[in-house]
Design a protein around this motif. Structure first.
Motif, PDB file in Angstrom:
ATOM      1  N   HIS A 122      23.389  27.964  55.478  1.00 11.82           N
ATOM      2  CA  HIS A 122      23.936  29.314  55.700  1.00 11.82           C
ATOM      3  C   HIS A 122      22.843  30.161  56.329  1.00 11.82           C
ATOM      4  CE1 HIS A 122      27.362  28.217  53.177  1.00 11.82           C
ATOM      5  NE2 HIS A 122      26.469  27.634  52.393  1.00 11.82           N
ATOM      6  N   ARG A 136      40.721  19.373  48.533  1.00  9.65           N
ATOM      7  CA  ARG A 136      41.150  19.317  47.126  1.00  9.65           C
ATOM      8  C   ARG A 136      41.360  20.751  46.689  1.00  9.65           C
ATOM      9  NH1 ARG A 136      35.365  18.226  44.106  1.00  9.65           N
ATOM     10  NH2 ARG A 136      36.033  19.629  42.446  1.00  9.65           N
ATOM     11  N   LYS A 193      44.060  13.072  56.531  1.00  6.66           N
ATOM     12  CA  LYS A 193      44.856  14.164  57.082  1.00  6.66           C
ATOM     13  C   LYS A 193      44.167  14.750  58.321  1.00  6.66           C
ATOM     14  CE  LYS A 193      47.476  18.085  55.287  1.00  6.66           C
ATOM     15  NZ  LYS A 193      47.169  18.925  56.460  1.00  6.66           N
ATOM     16  N   VAL A 245      28.158  34.652  59.080  1.00 10.74           N
ATOM     17  CA  VAL A 245      28.475  33.708  60.150  1.00 10.74           C
ATOM     18  C   VAL A 245      28.681  32.354  59.492  1.00 10.74           C
ATOM     19  CG1 VAL A 245      27.603  32.506  62.163  1.00 10.74           C
ATOM     20  CG2 VAL A 245      27.162  34.944  61.879  1.00 10.74           C
ATOM     21  N   ALA A 246      29.845  31.755  59.744  1.00 12.93           N
ATOM     22  CA  ALA A 246      30.148  30.483  59.098  1.00 12.93           C
ATOM     23  C   ALA A 246      29.125  29.437  59.512  1.00 12.93           C
ATOM     24  CB  ALA A 246      31.546  30.042  59.509  1.00 12.93           C
ATOM     25  N   CYS A 272      19.779  27.840  50.165  1.00  9.50           N
ATOM     26  CA  CYS A 272      21.073  28.108  50.792  1.00  9.50           C
ATOM     27  C   CYS A 272      20.917  28.280  52.299  1.00  9.50           C
ATOM     28  CB  CYS A 272      21.677  29.357  50.197  1.00  9.50           C
ATOM     29  SG  CYS A 272      21.681  29.346  48.403  1.00  9.50           S
ATOM     30  N   GLN A 273      19.784  28.877  52.705  1.00  5.96           N
ATOM     31  CA  GLN A 273      19.626  29.196  54.119  1.00  5.96           C
ATOM     32  C   GLN A 273      19.490  27.967  54.989  1.00  5.96           C
ATOM     33  OE1 GLN A 273      17.125  32.164  52.589  1.00  5.96           O
ATOM     34  NE2 GLN A 273      17.061  33.203  54.579  1.00  5.96           N
ATOM     35  N   LEU A 298      45.580  30.063  56.410  1.00  8.03           N
ATOM     36  CA  LEU A 298      44.163  29.722  56.504  1.00  8.03           C
ATOM     37  C   LEU A 298      43.614  30.185  57.846  1.00  8.03           C
ATOM     38  CD1 LEU A 298      42.086  28.422  54.805  1.00  8.03           C
ATOM     39  CD2 LEU A 298      42.542  26.248  55.908  1.00  8.03           C
ATOM     40  N   HIS A 326      31.094  33.024  40.718  1.00  9.55           N
ATOM     41  CA  HIS A 326      32.553  32.880  40.812  1.00  9.55           C
ATOM     42  C   HIS A 326      33.138  32.628  39.423  1.00  9.55           C
ATOM     43  CE1 HIS A 326      31.210  32.400  44.904  1.00  9.55           C
ATOM     44  NE2 HIS A 326      30.484  31.376  44.517  1.00  9.55           N
ATOM     45  N   THR A 345      33.271  18.512  54.074  1.00  6.71           N
ATOM     46  CA  THR A 345      33.221  19.667  53.186  1.00  6.71           C
ATOM     47  C   THR A 345      32.132  19.460  52.147  1.00  6.71           C
ATOM     48  OG1 THR A 345      34.925  18.555  51.942  1.00  6.71           O
ATOM     49  CG2 THR A 345      35.628  20.268  53.471  1.00  6.71           C
ATOM     50  N   TRP A 350      29.242  32.165  54.473  1.00 10.52           N
ATOM     51  CA  TRP A 350      30.619  31.830  54.880  1.00 10.52           C
ATOM     52  C   TRP A 350      30.707  30.366  55.196  1.00 10.52           C
ATOM     53  CZ3 TRP A 350      35.143  31.932  54.137  1.00 10.52           C
ATOM     54  CH2 TRP A 350      36.183  32.430  54.937  1.00 10.52           C
ATOM     55  N   PRO A 384      39.207  13.049  54.627  1.00 11.14           N
ATOM     56  CA  PRO A 384      40.570  12.579  54.355  1.00 11.14           C
ATOM     57  C   PRO A 384      41.339  12.278  55.630  1.00 11.14           C
ATOM     58  CG  PRO A 384      40.277  14.867  53.698  1.00 11.14           C
ATOM     59  CD  PRO A 384      38.975  14.412  54.223  1.00 11.14           C
ATOM     60  N   ARG A 435      35.682  32.655  61.285  1.00 10.02           N
ATOM     61  CA  ARG A 435      35.314  31.317  60.810  1.00 10.02           C
ATOM     62  C   ARG A 435      35.855  30.290  61.793  1.00 10.02           C
ATOM     63  NH1 ARG A 435      36.400  28.903  54.775  1.00 10.02           N
ATOM     64  NH2 ARG A 435      34.529  27.606  54.711  1.00 10.02           N
ATOM     65  N   GLU A 491      31.454  20.106  46.961  1.00 10.51           N
ATOM     66  CA  GLU A 491      32.637  19.509  46.345  1.00 10.51           C
ATOM     67  C   GLU A 491      32.253  18.724  45.107  1.00 10.51           C
ATOM     68  OE1 GLU A 491      35.517  20.197  47.116  1.00 10.51           O
ATOM     69  OE2 GLU A 491      35.665  20.724  49.238  1.00 10.51           O
ATOM     70  N   TRP A 508      25.386  31.933  43.855  1.00 10.31           N
ATOM     71  CA  TRP A 508      26.548  32.013  44.742  1.00 10.31           C
ATOM     72  C   TRP A 508      27.146  30.643  45.021  1.00 10.31           C
ATOM     73  CZ3 TRP A 508      25.195  36.036  49.132  1.00 10.31           C
ATOM     74  CH2 TRP A 508      25.236  37.324  48.552  1.00 10.31           C
ATOM     75  N   SER A 509      26.367  29.583  44.677  1.00 12.91           N
ATOM     76  CA  SER A 509      26.844  28.245  45.002  1.00 12.91           C
ATOM     77  C   SER A 509      28.201  28.015  44.362  1.00 12.91           C
ATOM     78  CB  SER A 509      25.851  27.207  44.473  1.00 12.91           C
ATOM     79  OG  SER A 509      26.504  25.961  44.438  1.00 12.91           O
ATOM     80  N   SER A 510      29.145  27.563  45.190  1.00  6.88           N
ATOM     81  CA  SER A 510      30.502  27.421  44.658  1.00  6.88           C
ATOM     82  C   SER A 510      30.670  26.071  43.978  1.00  6.88           C
ATOM     83  CB  SER A 510      31.511  27.559  45.795  1.00  6.88           C
ATOM     84  OG  SER A 510      31.318  26.474  46.674  1.00  6.88           O
ATOM     85  N   GLY A 511      29.628  25.232  44.005  1.00  8.73           N
ATOM     86  CA  GLY A 511      29.728  23.931  43.334  1.00  8.73           C
ATOM     87  C   GLY A 511      28.535  23.090  43.728  1.00  8.73           C
TER      88      GLY A 511
END
Lengths: 293, 811, 645
Positions: C200, A57, C282, C205-206, C196-197, C249, A127, C268, A293, C280, C258, C271, C180-183
């Motif tokens: 992560h 998304r 795809k 390192v991804a 987080c650890q 990408l 962010h 993912t 990452w 998905p 990555r 989200e 830092w959480s993106s969501g």
């Protein structure tokens, strides 16, 4: 777009290079060149965002997000560089007006670039902080553009061919005359005059500067006091009253000048610090992405 | 005293002193007459500690007195010692009043009445002259002084200042300082202080209001007594206390005195100098003239001449002047090998304008001229190049490209480039060498000096320039012969600023060509004077009358003090008759102008406000003296946010001093003319620059090359007050450092406080700084580049007042 | 003695001018009024301010008259006694009066020490006229804000990460790096939001699969066998050529280390709260769309047909079938596949609403949950989870009609043993030996026989057999049972005794799951609410049990459309179906994703901590160099895959 960038005459002597026969403001520079460019950019982004569907998304993590993010970050750094550019008098050809113009319009385009980069995912995190800071900086910038476009005429009208120091000098002159003229007054009459003399024309905090209102103006007070006072010789008092009202007028001009200048400047005190906060947040944002990452 | 000395030297300035010292060295019997009680009065009167520079560097000093750059005291001290060491026989308080007799037996009478007898006289009195004395009872009392060295020497005194010029007012203000507690009165014969600068007058008025001094107009001194002064006022006499009288009544140039000895000058105008032989001998045998009076303002020149002249008098004929090697350098580049003297004679006999120039003057001119050899076809300069130097053809001939492909030859002995010289405009045509030729390029200052001192040269140049100007205006199809009658009938008129040359509605068929300065064309539309056009030097007007015979359809008046050439109507008509194609050309021009007038009139009907604004703006610009500007800074205060970035940029792209003051200056309809150089067509600052370091550069900018001696003449001469006397501040810390830490003064001119702190107690020499239009900076004028909002532009008036502007405004 | 007034004034150039003036009398008045001996032009001074006297010419008394006093040694006093030899400084308004002694004179020095007015103080123009005077500087602000932000959002989080490096489980509560959480995390991982650890592990390192499989143990495979066993080259070849986007990408991924093919590529996170979104379509279609051609080009042998979208491009189902009696199960090819399960069962007869079967079913109403006729569910019973059908059982699903009873002894019915032919033979022999072939008494009974009495599941078969075969011999009875018309023969394929061996019955095989790759849930409400026949359309007409009645693609497509609604034919109330709805990538037997609206809101959380080793590995070896589709693999338990069907 080709017409946007016709090259300057290659062999033009330096004076011809910067020759302009008319005054052309930074907003309409080169017939709104940068407005067109950034407008086009925004349009491109909005349309492509609608067309391209990214998986899973839309977000900063998709290839589209990365692209916008990179553009945005670089743009922010470049925009910040204006502060350096305008102070660094290098001898090569550049026009600060062009820079300002680009700064304004590309800065505005950041609204789209930045927001679309988020994919409208906002939350309580670094962010979004970066995004918020960016928006604040842009908003303050918008204010700046507005006052730059509207206030200068007022500034010019108010100063009426007087320089700042002349305004101050006028006040000083009145003070000297006041001091001399007030000698014969009785102590109770001299007190307010003294207060008026002790008044710092630059006193008053930021609010006073911005509003231009000085409720506790000693000069005005003294004027009031001496108008009604009957204690000392009428003729001497008249002279002082006259001088006081003249000084009041001079003060008014100076204060109006200060006010307009304050209005023209104040936004920078938001714009600049927040910019650096933004850059800090931005680096945190980028590093965090790669760190976890 | 009665014994006859070999040489009497009048004036103990650098020249006189050096001469006397030489005489002393040679053991010549001599006397050095000085009117004051100290040597070299002019330099003595410099303010304390003033630095005196030794220019030009290239010239080496030849004198028994030391001279090197240094403070006033240091130099004066040296000279006193040298005078003693060289056994100079000085007589002070010897103010020469009259000189009689002839070579071998001159009698010199001083004001005190002593008589000195001398075989020869060396006149080294400089140009300062003597102050005008007071003309009233007790005028010779000692408490009347004619200058104030240090106002702070006077305190608790009753001081009366006589004279209302700048000097008087400045002295009065000086002594009237509060702390000194003097009772100061300033007298002015007339009602207003017309002769003084507005600034001075306003300062004085303020001081008057604050009771620091009393101003008495329509008042003049009647009787001077110790401690008292009787005044003649509109309402009867009045006696006031007065301990000191400062008389600043101007001074008489020494010329009268010099001429009284029978010495002839080269011409009537003020640039003229005494006629001199190569040995500095004037037209009166036995009287030699050296120094400033002879036209050499620089100390080094004077001292060298002092030495030389005494050597000459002593019979040393083999002596070559000190500037010999410089002249050699001038001629070095030429193919033929000749000695300097031969070259000078060669030029003098081959070039018309040098014909009646004395060898001595010739040397002088050649020093600031260039002689160059051009191969056939070499371009000397191109049309549109800026430049104000004058070229003379010593050999071969030049070819003027009047129109593409059309060339007119200029024969050997004639000159070219004079238009630039006279009008200060850019070159009007491209010039090539018609054959292998030798051209002499005379710098503007040298050329002006030449015209001033050699009337013949002046006439020649004027005539040629007029012909050329006409040829240029009526491009092609004309020859010098055609113009014969026109030029003969032509006369040059000086027009002060604002004077009407041609009045609308009046009859007249004279045609005018603007020689220098500029004109504005106005028309009375609906009872309002509407600005039609700005006419720069080199353009002509009044031709409509000739062609149509109708009354003048517009008023033409001088924007600045200008010179116009008046051509009588019928001579002009004859010429047109003779040359139909010229008539066509003229008619075309007329048509174009008429069409433009009608455009403005039509606009006036519909868009009167726009036209009025345009017209008023034009009026304002002219009032601000931009009529003589070639490139002025104009600020649109609808855009200017007062960031002063222009000033900062200016300071930063030069050596830390801003050449412009954005705030100062007049404003009309938000159009602001800041205090900054306009690069006038005829720069006032150039008028009197002893080291001659002010020049017009390749882009038309008036700039200063290094070598300023800080005399301040240019600053005083500039009517727009755009020249500062300042010392460059020390190096600032790097910009980044300031940005990060805020250390140091940041961009722009550092605050005086900071500079003081950096310098400590060293006082660097203050020299003149002025705008050089960012000469040599690729980017162009920094003030314009650095304006963030586009409020600042640099334009010439004709560009700014272009009709295009009106068309845009009035749609 | 006398008072001497000394005045020092300073010129603009800083030169000091000293004026001495002997004062008359020995009482010196001081004030602003011109009448005073010492006249101070200072508004802050009273007209008559003070008097200075000296009795002995050495000691000075300064006394202020009414009103204002004066400052003396910093205090405001009305009177002061001063020894002039010692000297003193007094302050009157803006002026300073210094008292000193020279010879036998008392020096009074008066100087202005204050500026005449505030505005006369000299100002730094740049500062005074701008806001710089009244605002904290921009530079200051910039530094402060910048540093604060860096501390709070860069140093802080890194510190948080550092301080928990080797900690198993972070304490609950706020940790700096949460910023830092993106969501929000999916509800399954919600409890990890402060930690987080957990995923992560290493900086820069991804997230690796180790982090996932640490918790997701058990049957969960990192990847399906098909992909895992495939050579990397093949997998690479399978991928569709990347577009601009993918290349960008990929560029980022490559530049910033990555790796691809990790769990998180599909699953993912961050989200948004709620269950993890379905992977998905795809992600599958990227390869499977037009893969066949690409594989062939790349010289591999494709095993699966192209599939891009269920609505538009999906291969026909290939159920597991036994192509011949007793054959190994294979994937059916082509339409109407036959599956030899060893039974004789005509669905048409059993499902028809008329005829004997229906009649018989009806006769059992009340005793069995039969209706007027037989229904599918009368014989096909769903598994406990309702997803698939249990195998049909003789005793449960057939015996009520197809009875194997052969005699009753004292009310107890004896039946032949089902599934054991040898027992059947033995029982019959035993029966004939023990009893003489007499006519069973009840056969002689006079009472009238009612229809359905046969269905009593009693001696019916045997009786007629007895009548039929004369004389009563056991061999005959056995043969009869196994032969046409006999009890076994009706349903089973019988092999007559050949040399050496006896009667044998064809083994019956019933596939528990015909479609092993896809997933079909009979219990799914969506499916449950429709008739069996809507999908199993063949059933009512099917005469032979070999006919496979598993529906094909078509019936599914009457409801199911592509992930984004793509269809071939018009579908009313379509169900958008991503690959993940039926296909289950990890093929660990678990349930695949369900459409959003039917997903149960309550999802079990993964609460057990990943075992330490998961990290320990990377902790020791450092971040592993990873290759495309390089995964952690644990052998699967694929029952059906091995025993087939």
């Amino acid at each position: 777009m080709a017409s946007l960038f016709q090259r300057r005459r290659s062999k033009a002597t330096q004076t011809e290079r910067v020759r302009e026969r008319r005054h052309e403001g930074f907003l309409r520079y080169a017939n709104f060149r940068w407005a067109k460019i950034s407008g086009g950019l925004c349009l491109l982004i909005i349309v492509s965002y609608a067309l391209i569907d990214v998986t899973p998304r839309p977000s900063g993590g998709t290839w589209y997000g990365y692209t916008l993010g990179t553009i945005g970050a670089l743009l922010i750094l470049w925009l910040t560089a204006l502060g350096y550019r305008k102070r660094k008098m290098t001898s090569d050809y550049w026009s600060l007006k062009a820079w300002t113009s680009a700064h304004v319009y590309l800065g505005l385009s950041l609204i789209v670039i930045g927001t679309w980069h988020t994919g409208f995912q906002l939350g309580w995190n670094v962010h979004t902080l970066a995004w918020v800071l960016m928006m604040l900086v842009i908003l303050s910038g918008l204010y700046g553009v507005t006052v730059y476009a509207t206030l200068p005429a007022a500034l010019s009208n108010n100063r009426d061919e007087m320089t700042q120091m002349q305004m101050l000098e006028a006040i000083r002159a009145f003070d000297r005359q006041l001091h001399a003229a007030a000698q014969p007054l009785t102590p109770e009459d001299t007190a307010p005059v003294l207060a008026a003399l002790d008044e710092d024309p630059f006193a008053g905090g930021i609010m006073a500067r911005l509003s231009g209102r000085y409720p506790r103006c000693a000069t005005a007070a003294a004027l009031g006091a001496l108008r009604v006072s009957r204690s000392s010789g009428a003729e001497a008092r008249e002279k002082v009253v006259g001088l006081l009202s003249q000084k009041e007028a001079a003060l008014a001009r100076l204060r109006q000048h200060l006010r307009i200048r304050a209005l023209l400047e104040v936004w920078l005190y938001v714009h600049v610090p927040l910019t650096f906060a933004l850059i800090a947040a931005l680096s945190a944002h980028i590093i965090s992405v790669f760190f976890y990452w | 005293m009665s014994d006859v000395v070999k040489v009497a030297i009048i004036g103990s300035g650098p020249a006189g002193l050096s001469a006397a010292a030489r005489a002393g060295q040679l053991g010549m019997s001599h006397v050095l007459l000085e009117k004051t009680d100290h040597l070299s009065d002019t330099i003595f009167k410099y303010q304390k500690g003033k630095r005196v520079l030794a220019t030009p560097e290239r010239l080496d000093l030849r004198s028994d007195c030391r001279f090197a750059e240094g403070a006033r005291e240091y130099i004066l001290g040296n000279w006193d010692e040298d005078a003693a060491n060289n056994k100079v026989n000085v007589v002070k308080h010897a103010d020469v009043a009259e000189v009689t007799g002839e070579k071998g037996a001159f009698a010199i009478r001083t004001a005190k009445g002593d008589i000195y007898h001398a075989e020869t006289i060396v006149l080294a009195i400089g140009t300062q002259g003597n102050p005008n004395r007071m003309r009233c009872g007790g005028a010779d009392l000692p408490h009347i002084i004619y200058q104030v060295d240090d106002p702070e020497d006077f305190k608790d005194k009753h001081i009366t200042v006589v004279g209302s010029g700048d000097a008087g007012i400045e002295n009065a203000l000086g002594v009237a300082e509060e702390a000194l507690e003097n009772t100061v009165t300033i007298l002015n014969r007339s009602k207003d202080f017309a002769r003084a600068k507005a600034k001075n007058v306003s300062d004085m008025m303020e001081a008057g209001e604050n009771g620091f001094l009393s101003i008495r107009t329509e008042t003049q001194p009647k009787l001077v007594e110790p401690g008292w002064l009787t005044l003649e006022t509109p309402n009867g006499d009045e006696k006031i206390e007065c301990d000191v009288i400062v008389a600043r009544l101007g001074s008489v140039a020494p010329r009268g005195f010099v001429e009284s000895m029978g010495i002839e000058f080269t011409g009537p105008d003020r640039e003229a100098f005494p006629k001199l032989s190569p040995t500095f001998e004037s037209t009166v045998p036995g009287i030699f003239v050296i120094g400033a009076l002879a036209g050499y303002p620089l100390i080094k020149h004077c001292m060298n001449q002092g030495y030389d002249v005494v050597e000459f008098i002593n019979g040393n004929t083999s002596l070559t002047p000190a500037d010999e090697k410089d002249l050699m350098a001038v001629f070095a580049s030429l193919p033929q090998q000749k000695s300097v003297t031969e070259w000078l004679d060669y030029l003098r006999e081959r070039v018309r304008i040098f014909a009646d120039v004395s060898p001595l003057q010739m040397r002088e001119f050649m020093l600031d001229s260039k002689v160059a050899f051009y191969r056939k076809g070499d371009v000397v300069f191109e049309k549109g190049d800026p430049g104000s130097s004058l070229f003379a053809i010593a050999d071969g001939h030049a070819e003027v490209e009047v129109a593409p492909g059309v060339t007119v030859p200029i024969e050997q002995g004639s000159i070219f480039g004079e238009v630039g010289l006279i009008s200060g405009r850019k070159r009007g045509a491209t010039i090539r060498a018609g054959a292998d030729s030798i051209f002499v390029e005379v710098s503007r200052t040298a050329a002006l000096k030449l015209m001033g001192s050699v009337p013949g040269a002046k006439r020649a140049i004027n005539r040629i320039s007029l012909e050329r100007q006409l040829l240029q205006i009526f491009k092609g199809g004309l020859t010098v012969e055609d113009l014969e009658s026109v030029v003969d009938a032509a006369e040059v008129e000086r027009v002060p600023a604002g004077k009407v040359v041609v009045a609308e509605g009046e009859q007249g068929d004279d045609v005018y060509v603007i020689r220098s300065g500029s004109m504005v064309v106005e028309k009375d539309i609906g009872g309002k004077r509407i600005f039609l056009r700005y006419l720069p030097a080199g353009s002509f007007f009044g031709e409509m009358g000739v062609l149509s015979g109708a009354p003048r359809n517009a008023t033409v008046k001088a924007a600045v003090g200008s010179e116009v050439i008046k051509l009588t109507g019928e001579s002009f008509r004859k010429m047109l008759a003779a040359r139909p194609q010229v008539r066509e050309a003229t008619e075309a021009a007329v048509a174009e102008r008429a069409q433009m007038n009608s455009f403005i009139e039509s606009r006036k009907a519909s868009y009167s406000s726009a036209v009025d604004l345009y017209s008023d703006t034009a009026g304002f610009i002219m009032k601000e003296g931009l009529g003589e500007a070639t490139d002025a800074l104009l600020i649109d205060e609808n855009l200017c946010v007062g960031c002063d970035n222009c000033e900062k940029a200016c300071a930063d792209s030069h050596e830390g001093l801003s050449r412009l003051d954005r705030e100062a200056g007049k404003t009309f309809a938000h159009l602001h003319v800041p205090t900054s150089c306009r690069h006038c067509e005829h720069p006032h600052c150039m008028a009197d620059c002893p080291p001659n370091v002010i020049h017009r550069g390749p882009d038309g900018e008036v700039f200063m090359e290094p070598g300023c001696i800080g005399c301040g003449n240019c600053m005083r001469n500039c009517p727009y007050g755009v020249i500062r006397m300042e010392a460059a501040p020390p190096e600032k810390p790097s910009l980044l450092r300031w940005l990060l830490t805020g250390f140091g003064p940041g961009p722009g001119e550092p605050s005086p406080k900071w500079t003081k702190k950096q310098l400590g107690d060293e006082k660097p020499k203050k020299i003149a700084v002025k705008c050089d239009m960012c000469k040599g900076i690729a980017g162009g004028p920094a003030c314009v580049r650095a304006c963030p909002t586009g409020a600042a532009i640099r334009v010439s008036p004709e560009e700014f007042l272009s009709i295009a502007r009106l068309q845009e405004d009035a749609g | 003695m006398s008072f001497i007034l000394r005045r020092i004034s300073t010129t603009k150039t800083g030169k000091q001018i000293i004026r001495d003036q002997a004062l008359p009398g020995d009482t010196i008045t001081l004030g602003r009024d011109a009448g005073n001996i010492i006249h101070i032009a200072d508004l802050a001074v009273n007209p008559q301010h003070a008097a200075i006297t000296s009795a002995d010419g050495r000691h000075v008394r300064v006394a202020a008259s009414e009103g204002l006093g004066f400052d003396f040694n910093g205090r405001t006093v009305d009177a002061a006694d001063i020894d002039s030899a010692a000297g003193a400084e007094l302050r009157f308004g803006g002026h300073r009066l210094t008292i000193a002694r020279e010879g036998d004179d008392i020096i009074l020095l008066v100087e202005r020490i204050d500026e005449l007015s505030q505005s006369s103080k000299d100002v730094d123009e740049a500062k005074a006229f701008s806001l710089a005077g009244v605002m904290p500087g921009k530079r200051m602000g910039a530094w402060t804000f910048g540093i604060i932000v860096l501390l709070a959002f860069l140093i802080g989080p890194i510190w948080a990460w550092h301080s928990f490096r080797n900690v198993d489980e972070r304490p609950q509560g706020y940790h700096a790096d949460m910023a830092w959480s993106s969501g929000p995390l999916s509800s399954a991982h919600a409890n990890l939001k402060g930690d987080c650890q957990a995923c992560h592990v290493e900086p820069f390192v991804a997230v690796t699969d180790k982090a996932c499989v640490g918790c997701h143990t058990g049957e969960h495979k990192a990847m399906s066998m098909a992909h895992a066993n495939a050579p990397t080259a093949m997998l690479l070849a399978a991928r569709h050529p990347p577009g601009v986007g993918e290349r960008i990408l990929a560029g980022f991924a490559k530049t910033f280390n990555r790796p691809q093919g990790r769990c998180v590529d599909c699953h993912t996170e961050h989200e948004g709260a709620g269950p993890m979104p379905a992977t998905p379509q795809k992600f599958c279609a990227d390869c499977h769309d037009g893969m066949k051609a690409r594989l062939i080009d790349a010289g591999f042998k494709p095993t699966v047909a192209d599939a891009a979208d269920f609505g538009t491009l999906h291969p026909e189902f290939r159920p597991w079938v036994h192509a011949a009696p007793g054959a190994k199960p294979i994937r059916a090819l082509g339409k109407a596949p036959l599956d030899y399960n060893g039974l004789k069962f005509p669905h048409d007869i059993h499902l028809s609403a008329t005829g004997g079967v229906a009649r018989m079913a009806a006769s059992f109403r009340g005793r069995y949950d039969f209706g007027n006729k037989l229904e599918c569910e009368n014989c096909h019973r769903p598994e406990s989870d309702g997803v698939r059908m249990k195998p049909v059982e003789m005793e449960r699903d057939c015996a009520m009609c197809h009875s194997l009873a052969f005699e009753t002894v004292g009310g107890v019915t004896r039946t032949l043993r089902h599934g054991e032919p040898d027992q059947v033979v033995a029982d019959l022999f035993a029966y004939y030996r023990s009893t003489p072939p007499t006519r069973p008494l009840q056969l002689g009974g006079m009472e009238r026989r009612r229809p359905g009495a046969y269905a009593e599941g009693q001696v019916y078969n045997i009786y007629f057999r007895e009548v039929a075969v004369r004389p009563n011999r056991a061999e005959d009875a056995v043969r009869a049972v196994f032969s046409k018309g006999g009890a076994c023969y009706d349903c089973h394929t019988i092999f007559a005794p050949a040399s050496g061996n006896r009667w044998r019955v064809q083994k019956v095989v019933q596939s528990p799951r015909f479609l092993s790759k896809g997933w079909f849930d009979h219990a799914d409400p969506g499916h449950a609410k429709v008739e069996c026949a809507t999908c199993h359309t063949e059933a009512p007409q099917s005469k032979r049990s070999e006919q496979l009645l598993v529906p094909g693609l078509a019936p599914c497509r009457t409801c199911h459309v592509g992930e984004n609604g793509a269809t071939i034919a018009k579908v009313k109330e379509p169900t958008r179906s991503s690959c993940a709805m039926c296909h289950e990538y990890h093929s660990d037997g678990g349930k695949p994703w369900m459409p959003e609206r039917e997903r149960k809101k309550k999802v079990a959380m993964v609460t057990d901590r990943p075992p330490r080793e998961v990290y320990a590995v990377t902790a020791i070896t450092g971040p592993a160099r990873r290759h495309l589709y390089d995964v952690t693999w644990r052998t699967p338990v694929l029952g059906f895959a091995r025993q087939g069907g």
